[in-house]
Design a protein around this motif. Structure first.
Motif, short mmCIF file in Angstrom:
data_model
loop_
_atom_site.label_atom_id
_atom_site.label_comp_id
_atom_site.label_asym_id
_atom_site.label_seq_id
_atom_site.Cartn_x
_atom_site.Cartn_y
_atom_site.Cartn_z
N LEU B 99 -1.52 -13.34 -2.56
CA LEU B 99 -0.51 -14.20 -3.20
C LEU B 99 -0.41 -15.51 -2.42
O LEU B 99 0.56 -15.77 -1.71
CB LEU B 99 0.83 -13.48 -3.24
N ALA B 134 -3.83 -7.04 4.78
CA ALA B 134 -2.61 -6.25 4.60
C ALA B 134 -1.95 -6.00 5.95
O ALA B 134 -0.74 -6.07 6.07
CB ALA B 134 -2.94 -4.92 3.92
N PRO B 139 1.26 -11.01 1.78
CA PRO B 139 1.51 -10.37 0.48
C PRO B 139 0.28 -10.41 -0.42
O PRO B 139 -0.38 -11.44 -0.53
CB PRO B 139 2.64 -11.22 -0.12
N MET B 140 -0.05 -9.29 -0.99
CA MET B 140 -1.19 -9.19 -1.90
C MET B 140 -0.89 -8.13 -2.95
O MET B 140 -0.13 -7.20 -2.69
CB MET B 140 -2.47 -8.89 -1.13
N THR B 141 -1.48 -8.29 -4.13
CA THR B 141 -1.15 -7.36 -5.20
C THR B 141 -1.77 -5.99 -4.98
O THR B 141 -1.24 -4.99 -5.44
CB THR B 141 -1.60 -7.90 -6.57
N GLU B 142 -2.89 -5.94 -4.29
CA GLU B 142 -3.60 -4.67 -4.18
C GLU B 142 -4.69 -4.79 -3.13
O GLU B 142 -5.16 -5.88 -2.82
CB GLU B 142 -4.20 -4.35 -5.56
N LEU B 143 -5.11 -3.67 -2.56
CA LEU B 143 -6.25 -3.67 -1.65
C LEU B 143 -7.54 -3.71 -2.46
O LEU B 143 -7.62 -3.14 -3.55
CB LEU B 143 -6.24 -2.41 -0.79
N ASN B 179 -5.82 -0.88 -9.36
CA ASN B 179 -4.65 -1.02 -10.23
C ASN B 179 -4.90 -1.95 -11.41
O ASN B 179 -4.55 -1.66 -12.54
CB ASN B 179 -3.48 -1.60 -9.44
N ARG B 216 -5.75 3.03 1.92
CA ARG B 216 -4.29 3.20 1.95
C ARG B 216 -3.88 4.12 3.08
O ARG B 216 -2.92 3.86 3.80
CB ARG B 216 -3.81 3.77 0.63
#
Lengths: 234, 240
Positions: B99, B134, B139-143, B179, B216
């Motif tokens: 982001l 991360a 901030p990031m939407t997904e790995l 995702n 994760r």
């Protein structure tokens, strides 16, 4: 309305935290009916609002924040201050109380490179670098005490709910502690031992910020180290 | 069976670790087969030189580099054409999830350092880089997870090793965001038929999902370990 993740659960970016029509707070984003985390952090629910408290991350200035910074440059009309943010902060001479004119011509007599100042963020937005002021109670040059740098993300934990953590630290160590939002804590103690104890406790809060019952554990550590309780009383 | 004894659809052993460097804002260490890769993230920080800064978002910069000792024959430490390309594709495979618009006028610097190279290092680099981002709290939407599929002796094989890559007929590296169901890296060298390509992409996407789960876990493990240690200590003291 379903909270998928447990409160205080550690989540990774992209992990679903809730489903339904919750309000989205910081560090979460919505895709359709689902709400996902945008960083590594702890899930928190406040009424209908879901948000994630990050476990790491740098400092982004906000208007009204108290910050501690170091003077890095002296200019003609103000100072540049390093407040550990991605943006260079300016402290204009007009925001420093004191005489104007001839006595003010050399700003380095007031603050010089390397001096530590406690200031407040006067103005900042995405288009402008932060502007600082030291007009306010307790603000200004810091020439004594200890400087403890921790991650800015851990500052809310160091303060605690309604100041419970910081209040306990002050009481138990007998030190005066000022916390800058940018991750710099300033500690003044009556003796080096109590200062060292307070610094150690602050690092402990940073390390274990995401665990339960932290306030009690920190208190225990302090009491154990200071068995006679003399530091707090001196 | 393959030369290292794996099945055609089997990944090499993967080890992921987060927060291995104290001075960096975020870091990760990846082992995938004989690959050993260290990733460091600095930022968001002030952009230098100033003219590269963008008014509306952060600039993501990436340097993929192979250490001179990472391969048998000494690799010149100067950035090669290949390294510049990989720096670019790694950056572009991560840009869609970060982001960046939260931090205008800043840079986020990403250093992917290959300590030992064993084929598929761009994919392992992406896997590690998204972990390090991360870990830095960006901030990031997904790995993003990445894995390659190749063709060896006429058959599709997952996660090629160096030898398979060199003597194989094709290589298809893929980076995938589970995702969003988004492919952020897709390269191919060598030749595949359309059917092989589709099958290969499917295999790579499945492997990326496996790697994503491991990512994760690795990310949360760091915090769970501290939590367990201190909370267990607490409980044992209560019992005593």
């Amino acid at each position: 309305m379903v909270i998928v993740a447990e409160a205080k659960q550690v989540v990774a970016p992209g992990e679903m935290v809730a489903e339904g029509d919750h309000l989205t707070g910081d560090n979460v984003y919505r895709v359709g009916n689902q709400i996902f985390s945008a960083c590594v952090g702890l899930v928190e629910v406040d009424g209908n609002r879901v948000f994630v408290v990050p476990l790491k991350g740098g400092y982004i200035p906000m208007v009204g924040d108290m910050v501690a910074g170091r003077i890095v440059d002296v200019g003609l009309s103000g100072w540049s201050v390093d407040i550990l943010a991605p943006y260079p902060a300016m402290l204009p001479a007009s925001e420093v109380p004191g005489p104007r004119g001839a006595r003010r011509r050399d700003l380095s007599t007031t603050f010089d490179v390397g001096d530590m100042v406690l200031a407040e963020v006067l103005a900042f937005d995405r288009t402008r670098d932060p502007l600082l002021t030291i007009k306010g109670p307790g603000l200004g040059k810091v020439s004594t005490g200890r400087v403890v740098e921790i991650s800015a993300a851990k500052i809310p934990r160091l303060i605690g709910r309604k100041g419970s953590m910081i209040g306990m630290l002050k009481r138990e160590t007998g030190c005066q502690i000022t916390v800058g939002r940018n991750g710099v804590a300033l500690v003044w103690g009556k003796n080096p031992e109590s200062e060292r104890l307070a610094v150690e406790a602050i690092y402990m809060v940073e390390r274990e910020a995401h665990s339960r019952g932290l306030t009690d554990r920190v208190r225990e550590m302090i009491v154990k180290t200071d068995a006679v309780g003399e530091l707090a009383r001196v | 069976m393959r030369i290292d004894g794996r099945r055609l659809d089997q990944l090499r052993p993967i080890k992921l670790e987060v927060g291995v460097l104290d001075k960096a804002d975020g870091s990760a260490y990846v082992e995938q087969g004989k690959n050993k890769i260290l990733v460091a993230v600095y930022g968001p920080r002030e952009a230098h030189p100033k003219h590269i800064a963008l008014p509306e978002r952060a600039v993501l910069r990436c340097r993929y580099h192979m250490a001179p000792f990472s391969v048998e024959e000494r690799k010149s430490p100067a950035p090669s054409r290949r390294e510049m390309e990989l720096s670019k594709v790694i950056r572009e495979s991560l840009e869609p999830v970060v982001l960046t618009d939260l931090y205008p006028r800043t840079t986020i610097d990403l250093f992917v350092e290959v300590l030992q190279s064993d084929g598929g290092s761009r994919c392992a680099g992406i896997t590690g880089a998204s972990l390090a981002l991360a870990d830095a709290g960006i901030p990031m939407t997904e790995l993003v997870a990445a894995c390659a599929v190749g063709k060896v002796q006429g058959r599709l094989a997952l996660d090629l090793s160096d030898a398979e890559d060199k003597h194989g007929e094709a290589d298809l590296p893929v980076a995938f965001v589970p995702n969003a169901n988004l492919v952020t890296l897709l390269q191919m060298d060598g030749l595949l038929t359309t059917a092989e390509f589709e099958k290969g992409l499917q295999m790579a996407v499945e492997a990326c999902k496996t790697i994503h789960t491991m990512q994760r876990e690795a990310l949360k493990k760091k915090y769970h370990e501290i939590k367990e240690v201190v909370e267990e200590k607490e409980e044992s003291e209560v019992v005593a």
